[in-house]
Design a protein around this motif. Structure first.
Motif, PDB file in Angstrom:
ATOM      1  N   ASP A   2       0.691  -1.513   0.173  1.00 23.75           N
ATOM      2  CA  ASP A   2       0.088   0.387  -0.033  1.00 23.75           C
ATOM      3  C   ASP A   2       0.799   1.454   0.154  1.00 23.75           C
ATOM      4  O   ASP A   2       0.365   2.193  -0.819  1.00 23.75           O
ATOM      5  N   LYS A  45      -5.457  -0.946   2.393  1.00 26.84           N
ATOM      6  CA  LYS A  45      -5.376  -2.076   2.491  1.00 26.84           C
ATOM      7  C   LYS A  45      -5.897  -3.307   1.935  1.00 26.84           C
ATOM      8  O   LYS A  45      -5.864  -3.733   2.789  1.00 26.84           O
ATOM      9  N   THR A  47      -4.876  -6.804  -0.046  1.00 29.57           N
ATOM     10  CA  THR A  47      -4.134  -7.209   0.198  1.00 29.57           C
ATOM     11  C   THR A  47      -3.245  -7.005  -1.116  1.00 29.57           C
ATOM     12  O   THR A  47      -3.595  -6.883  -1.992  1.00 29.57           O
ATOM     13  N   GLU A  48      -1.123  -8.177  -0.650  1.00 28.78           N
ATOM     14  CA  GLU A  48      -0.971  -7.786  -2.112  1.00 28.78           C
ATOM     15  C   GLU A  48      -1.233  -8.356  -2.913  1.00 28.78           C
ATOM     16  O   GLU A  48      -1.090  -7.772  -4.514  1.00 28.78           O
ATOM     17  N   LYS A  49      -2.208  -9.190  -3.031  1.00 27.81           N
ATOM     18  CA  LYS A  49      -2.438 -10.309  -4.187  1.00 27.81           C
ATOM     19  C   LYS A  49      -3.123  -8.911  -4.936  1.00 27.81           C
ATOM     20  O   LYS A  49      -3.380  -8.356  -6.468  1.00 27.81           O
TER      21      LYS A  49
END
Length: 78
Positions: A2, A45, A47-49
């Motif tokens: 983020d 916020k 997820t990284e995916k």
């Protein structure tokens, strides 16, 4: 991840301000919109995916639009 979107927002803001100072109003507005997009996504916020998928989607859209504009709208450099 983020934080990287907020960094992208910062750099697009800098590019937009430089374009605005150079009287390139359309380019400046485009980069200000991208700044808002990146900063808003940076605070969501995910997820990284999800962030990686959003970035890939952004890159595909950007490169497609840039390629279309340079090939069909700008014309041949004759």
């Amino acid at each position: 991840m983020d934080r990287m979107f907020r960094v992208l927002g910062f750099f697009t803001l800098v590019i937009g301000l430089m374009a605005f100072a150079g009287n390139l109003t359309e380019m400046a507005l485009l980069f200000f919109l991208q700044t808002a997009f990146f900063v808003i996504l940076g605070y969501m916020k995910f997820t990284e995916k999800v962030y990686i998928l959003l970035f890939w989607g952004y890159m595909i859209l950007t490169f497609t639009g840039f390629s279309y504009w340079t090939i069909f709208e700008m014309g041949l450099p004759l």
